[in-house]
Design a protein around this motif. Structure first.
Motif, PDB file in Angstrom:
ATOM      1  N   UNK A 106       8.638   5.534 -10.943  1.00 40.74           N
ATOM      2  CA  UNK A 106       9.634   5.067  -9.516  1.00 40.74           C
ATOM      3  C   UNK A 106       8.141   5.599  -8.311  1.00 40.74           C
ATOM      4  N   UNK A 107       7.719   6.518  -8.075  1.00 40.58           N
ATOM      5  CA  UNK A 107       6.684   7.267  -7.165  1.00 40.58           C
ATOM      6  C   UNK A 107       5.012   6.125  -7.759  1.00 40.58           C
ATOM      7  N   UNK A 108       4.870   5.777  -9.181  1.00 37.54           N
ATOM      8  CA  UNK A 108       3.905   5.313  -9.804  1.00 37.54           C
ATOM      9  C   UNK A 108       4.251   3.603  -9.200  1.00 37.54           C
ATOM     10  N   UNK A 109       5.108   3.280  -9.388  1.00 35.11           N
ATOM     11  CA  UNK A 109       5.516   1.384  -8.777  1.00 35.11           C
ATOM     12  C   UNK A 109       5.228   1.450  -7.488  1.00 35.11           C
TER      13      UNK A 109
ATOM     14  N   UNK B  68      -5.839   2.385 -10.616  1.00 42.11           N
ATOM     15  CA  UNK B  68      -7.368   3.398 -10.797  1.00 42.11           C
ATOM     16  C   UNK B  68      -8.024   1.433 -10.472  1.00 42.11           C
ATOM     17  N   UNK B  69      -7.718   0.662 -10.892  1.00 38.95           N
ATOM     18  CA  UNK B  69      -9.002  -0.375 -10.425  1.00 38.95           C
ATOM     19  C   UNK B  69      -8.452  -1.247  -9.671  1.00 38.95           C
ATOM     20  N   UNK B  70      -7.282  -0.638  -8.877  1.00 39.10           N
ATOM     21  CA  UNK B  70      -7.428  -0.783  -7.512  1.00 39.10           C
ATOM     22  C   UNK B  70      -8.237  -0.160  -6.164  1.00 39.10           C
ATOM     23  N   UNK B  71      -7.572   1.120  -6.857  1.00 39.15           N
ATOM     24  CA  UNK B  71      -9.254   2.250  -5.614  1.00 39.15           C
ATOM     25  C   UNK B  71     -10.028   1.390  -6.037  1.00 39.15           C
ATOM     26  N   UNK B  72     -11.154   1.234  -7.700  1.00 39.87           N
ATOM     27  CA  UNK B  72     -12.535   0.873  -7.743  1.00 39.87           C
ATOM     28  C   UNK B  72     -12.733  -0.596  -6.509  1.00 39.87           C
TER      29      UNK B  72
ATOM     30  N   UNK C 279      -5.705  -6.536 -10.101  1.00 37.43           N
ATOM     31  CA  UNK C 279      -5.266  -6.085 -11.398  1.00 37.43           C
ATOM     32  C   UNK C 279      -3.594  -6.676 -12.002  1.00 37.43           C
ATOM     33  N   UNK C 280      -3.272  -6.643 -12.695  1.00 40.55           N
ATOM     34  CA  UNK C 280      -1.941  -7.103 -13.291  1.00 40.55           C
ATOM     35  C   UNK C 280      -1.615  -6.366 -14.286  1.00 40.55           C
ATOM     36  N   UNK C 281       0.028  -6.483 -14.192  1.00 38.18           N
ATOM     37  CA  UNK C 281       0.525  -5.673 -15.085  1.00 38.18           C
ATOM     38  C   UNK C 281       1.854  -6.893 -15.828  1.00 38.18           C
TER      39      UNK C 281
ATOM     40  N   UNK D 188       1.729  -0.941  -3.242  1.00 37.99           N
ATOM     41  CA  UNK D 188       1.073  -0.667  -1.828  1.00 37.99           C
ATOM     42  C   UNK D 188      -0.079  -1.104  -2.111  1.00 37.99           C
ATOM     43  N   UNK D 189      -0.843  -1.746  -3.231  1.00 39.88           N
ATOM     44  CA  UNK D 189      -2.236  -1.574  -3.262  1.00 39.88           C
ATOM     45  C   UNK D 189      -2.486  -3.179  -4.305  1.00 39.88           C
ATOM     46  N   UNK D 190      -1.454  -3.747  -3.700  1.00 40.33           N
ATOM     47  CA  UNK D 190      -1.366  -5.089  -4.093  1.00 40.33           C
ATOM     48  C   UNK D 190      -1.671  -5.309  -5.825  1.00 40.33           C
TER      49      UNK D 190
END
Length: 347
Positions: free
Chosen positions: A98-101, A21-25, A29-31, A106-108
């Motif tokens: 896996x899908x979310x990772x 959500x952060x990257x799309x906005x 972001x770092x996890x 992909x979004x950095x």
């Protein structure tokens, strides 16, 4: 030292949803997550219809098995209801993770493999000190570190649970057997509920929710029709557990810290709505960060979780009361009421 707009503590599905959500906005972001690879967890794995569009807007489309609705069973009583808001999906937790990772990469989104030992205020933000010796600065921190959130505890946001309050636990295992229904099936026993979720063409997940002393095998054996279905089926995963429930919080924000998912407060897994709720919380948390008003998240959190909290508390109160074994028979006599509850939770 790189500074991020959003630090997310916890790399489970809700944490990664917040980072996406952060990257799309347009935010960096770092996890921070100590576990590596694809992470599994004991959960029912049924995504309600309301969770599907929330994942789709993130660009995440996990593989799984469509779910048409919910069936409750107790003795000879059965009540079923189809979702009116679309279909749900049974998805292995590993597939979802896996899908979310993949989408996060992909979004950095940046990933740091460590745990967070402390969080300190800094100029215009926070600094998370990690177990690997790294310090990660950022403007805001989202705690998505689960039921027993260390961030929520350190921030003084965890509410003590009364010793008299009933505490429940979950146990889950998968079996190699073709699903026999397009519905999530919930079996009520005197002390526990058993959830059967189709997750693939040849696999079902079995989750048992009950008091700490609940025995998985004994509970299944006590439901003859289910025991017969699973007879001879080879396990498809190791048995794992989760709990205790509940996790109570006094507030969902403190300064620049926002709590999402189970870390923000969790009553029980009885409705299967944890992920849908967590994704919705991640969305509104980022919306509040975008306008630099983290305190507004408290009101937004209450809005998106209101129905869940009220209905879950009602179901738990009934499940822990003398009327427990009357729940399914009553629902079978009043199917329209059961339908209202199912559709409210599935939104």
């Amino acid at each position: 030292m790189t500074s991020y707009d959003v630090i997310v503590v916890g790399g489970g599905p809700v944490g990664m949803a917040a980072a996406i959500e952060a990257r799309l906005s347009g935010l960096s972001a770092v996890v921070i997550e100590p576990r590596s690879g694809v992470i599994d967890k004991a959960c029912g794995e049924g995504l309600m219809p309301g969770a599907i569009p929330l994942l789709a807007r993130l660009g995440v489309y996990p593989m799984g098995r469509d779910l048409a609705g919910v069936t409750y069973r107790s003795g000879g009583h059965v009540v079923s209801h189809k979702f009116s808001s679309g279909v749900g999906k049974g998805v292995r937790r590993t597939e979802l993770h896996g899908s979310l990772r993949s989408r996060s990469d992909e979004l950095g989104v940046v990933f740091v493999e460590a745990s967070v030992s402390s969080v300190a205020e800094a100029d215009s933000g926070l600094v998370a000190s990690c177990s690997n010796g790294e310090s990660v600065p950022g403007r805001y921190l989202i705690a998505a570190d689960g039921l027993h959130s260390s961030i929520a505890k350190a921030a003084g946001l965890v509410k003590e649970v009364s010793p008299r309050r009933s505490k429940r636990f979950g146990i889950r295992q998968h079996f190699h057997v073709a699903p026999w229904s397009e519905f999530i099936e919930v079996f009520y026993t005197k002390t526990a509920e058993v959830y059967i979720t189709p997750v693939a063409e040849n696999q079902v997940g079995v989750a048992v929710l009950g008091p700490k002393a609940t025995d998985f095998d004994e509970t299944i054996a006590g439901i003859p029709e289910l025991a017969k279905r699973l007879e001879g089926a080879a396990p498809a995963s190791q048995r794992s557990g989760a709990g205790s429930f509940p996790q109570l919080t006094t507030a969902r924000t403190k300064g620049r810290i926002l709590l999402v998912g189970d870390a923000s407060g969790y009553v029980d897994a009885i409705t299967g709505e944890g992920l849908r709720l967590g994704f919705a919380q991640a969305k509104v948390a980022i919306e509040c960060i975008l306008i630099n008003k983290p305190a507004s998240y408290e009101k937004a959190w209450r809005r998106v979780s209101r129905d869940f909290r009220v209905l879950t508390q009602g179901l738990i109160s009934a499940a822990n009361s003398p009327i427990r074994m009357a729940i399914v028979p009553l629902a079978s006599r009043l199917p329209w009421v059961f339908g209202l509850v199912v559709n409210r939770l599935a939104r």
